[in-house]
Motif scaffolding. Structure first.
Motif, PDB file in Angstrom:
ATOM      1  N   LYS A  75       0.836  -1.209   0.000  1.00 58.58           N
ATOM      2  CA  LYS A  75       0.000   0.000   0.000  1.00 58.58           C
ATOM      3  C   LYS A  75       0.865   1.251   0.000  1.00 58.58           C
ATOM      4  N   ARG A  76       1.981   1.188   0.677  1.00 56.70           N
ATOM      5  CA  ARG A  76       2.877   2.360   0.681  1.00 56.70           C
ATOM      6  C   ARG A  76       3.399   2.646  -0.725  1.00 56.70           C
ATOM      7  N   VAL A  77       3.726   1.596  -1.461  1.00 52.00           N
ATOM      8  CA  VAL A  77       4.193   1.774  -2.838  1.00 52.00           C
ATOM      9  C   VAL A  77       3.038   2.204  -3.744  1.00 52.00           C
ATOM     10  N   GLN A  78       1.888   1.553  -3.582  1.00 57.81           N
ATOM     11  CA  GLN A  78       0.732   1.827  -4.436  1.00 57.81           C
ATOM     12  C   GLN A  78       0.184   3.238  -4.217  1.00 57.81           C
ATOM     13  N   LEU A  79       0.137   3.699  -2.991  1.00 54.01           N
ATOM     14  CA  LEU A  79      -0.440   5.005  -2.663  1.00 54.01           C
ATOM     15  C   LEU A  79       0.634   6.046  -2.387  1.00 54.01           C
ATOM     16  N   ASN A  80       1.753   5.935  -3.044  1.00 55.45           N
ATOM     17  CA  ASN A  80       2.884   6.811  -2.774  1.00 55.45           C
ATOM     18  C   ASN A  80       2.539   8.283  -2.954  1.00 55.45           C
ATOM     19  N   ASN A  81       1.705   8.611  -3.931  1.00 59.08           N
ATOM     20  CA  ASN A  81       1.388  10.019  -4.175  1.00 59.08           C
ATOM     21  C   ASN A  81       0.458  10.621  -3.128  1.00 59.08           C
ATOM     22  N   VAL A  82      -0.270   9.801  -2.373  1.00 59.18           N
ATOM     23  CA  VAL A  82      -1.143  10.323  -1.314  1.00 59.18           C
ATOM     24  C   VAL A  82      -0.685   9.890   0.076  1.00 59.18           C
ATOM     25  N   TRP A  83       0.464   9.260   0.147  1.00 57.59           N
ATOM     26  CA  TRP A  83       0.980   8.781   1.441  1.00 57.59           C
ATOM     27  C   TRP A  83       1.473   9.989   2.235  1.00 57.59           C
ATOM     28  N   ASP A  84       0.893  10.211   3.395  1.00 62.25           N
ATOM     29  CA  ASP A  84       1.253  11.378   4.197  1.00 62.25           C
ATOM     30  C   ASP A  84       1.649  10.937   5.597  1.00 62.25           C
ATOM     31  N   GLN A  85       1.810  11.908   6.491  1.00 59.52           N
ATOM     32  CA  GLN A  85       2.242  11.592   7.855  1.00 59.52           C
ATOM     33  C   GLN A  85       1.207  10.762   8.605  1.00 59.52           C
ATOM     34  N   ALA A  86      -0.058  11.005   8.354  1.00 60.42           N
ATOM     35  CA  ALA A  86      -1.103  10.238   9.040  1.00 60.42           C
ATOM     36  C   ALA A  86      -1.038   8.764   8.647  1.00 60.42           C
ATOM     37  N   LEU A  87      -0.904   8.487   7.359  1.00 61.09           N
ATOM     38  CA  LEU A  87      -0.791   7.094   6.919  1.00 61.09           C
ATOM     39  C   LEU A  87       0.508   6.472   7.416  1.00 61.09           C
ATOM     40  N   SER A  88       1.583   7.245   7.433  1.00 59.23           N
ATOM     41  CA  SER A  88       2.851   6.721   7.942  1.00 59.23           C
ATOM     42  C   SER A  88       2.725   6.348   9.415  1.00 59.23           C
ATOM     43  N   TYR A  89       2.090   7.222  10.181  1.00 61.06           N
ATOM     44  CA  TYR A  89       1.908   6.951  11.607  1.00 61.06           C
ATOM     45  C   TYR A  89       1.051   5.703  11.817  1.00 61.06           C
ATOM     46  N   GLU A  90      -0.072   5.629  11.103  1.00 62.86           N
ATOM     47  CA  GLU A  90      -0.958   4.475  11.272  1.00 62.86           C
ATOM     48  C   GLU A  90      -0.278   3.181  10.846  1.00 62.86           C
ATOM     49  N   SER A  91       0.467   3.230   9.747  1.00 65.59           N
ATOM     50  CA  SER A  91       1.143   2.010   9.302  1.00 65.59           C
ATOM     51  C   SER A  91       2.238   1.593  10.284  1.00 65.59           C
ATOM     52  N   ARG A  92       2.965   2.566  10.842  1.00 63.53           N
ATOM     53  CA  ARG A  92       3.994   2.225  11.841  1.00 63.53           C
ATOM     54  C   ARG A  92       3.376   1.611  13.092  1.00 63.53           C
ATOM     55  N   GLU A  93       2.259   2.180  13.544  1.00 65.88           N
ATOM     56  CA  GLU A  93       1.601   1.627  14.733  1.00 65.88           C
ATOM     57  C   GLU A  93       1.090   0.214  14.480  1.00 65.88           C
ATOM     58  N   LEU A  94       0.522  -0.004  13.310  1.00 62.37           N
ATOM     59  CA  LEU A  94       0.034  -1.340  12.973  1.00 62.37           C
ATOM     60  C   LEU A  94       1.199  -2.316  12.858  1.00 62.37           C
ATOM     61  N   LYS A  95       2.286  -1.893  12.243  1.00 67.59           N
ATOM     62  CA  LYS A  95       3.466  -2.755  12.157  1.00 67.59           C
ATOM     63  C   LYS A  95       4.003  -3.089  13.545  1.00 67.59           C
ATOM     64  N   ARG A  96       4.001  -2.088  14.448  1.00 66.09           N
ATOM     65  CA  ARG A  96       4.477  -2.333  15.808  1.00 66.09           C
ATOM     66  C   ARG A  96       3.609  -3.356  16.526  1.00 66.09           C
TER      67      ARG A  96
END
Length: 157
Positions: A75-96
């Motif tokens: 999803k990070r690769v697919q949505l690269n043009n709309v990937w922002d800090q909110a998505l980065s934060y949510e993805s990091r929390e989910l990965k954790r």
């Protein structure tokens, strides 16, 4: 023969039927994340998966770990043009929550780490034996060469 009261059989049958809906909810949440095509779907999928993953941490960390982490990375690769800090934060929390030690992201490096570590050790040992005055620089350099890829992967993903 031993007779069991019917209430005990009903209770145990109910207890065994509970994990199936949670498992299917987990399976559905992972499927929604894999099929998300825009930012809104990705955000909702992250939230749903984070909530479901909290109830079944052992199952998530064993059976679904690779699938969830790979879906997040895709999803990070697919949505690269709309990937922002909110998505980065949510993805990091989910990965954790799913993979606290980042073994999925680190697995390519961890497969060659023994060879890298052995090479660093032999190089430091060689410097220690031949040029002992440079060993104080060689040892930290060997540690840096070994640990830098790990730090990079943790910070970059």
């Amino acid at each position: 023969a031993i007779d069991f009261p019917s209430s005990e059989v009903t209770t145990s049958a109910t207890a065994t039927s509970k994990p199936a809906p949670q498992l299917s909810a987990l399976e559905m949440a992972v499927g929604r994340l894999e099929k998300a095509t825009d930012r809104a779907e990705a955000v909702q999928s992250f939230a749903d998966l984070y909530e479901v993953a909290g109830t079944k941490t052992l199952l998530v960390r064993t059976k679904f770990k690779y699938r969830i982490i790979n879906a997040i990375n895709d999803k990070r690769v697919q949505l690269n043009n709309v990937w922002d800090q909110a998505l980065s934060y949510e993805s990091r929390e989910l990965k954790r929550r799913v993979d606290p030690l980042r073994t999925v992201d680190l697995s390519p490096y961890l497969s060659v780490a023994p060879y890298v570590g052995g090479g660093c050790y032999l190089a430091a040992l060689f410097v220690q034996q031949t040029l002992p005055e440079l060993f104080i620089f060689a040892y930290p350099a060997a540690v840096f060469v070994f640990a830098a890829p790990i730090v990079f992967v943790i910070l970059a993903t």
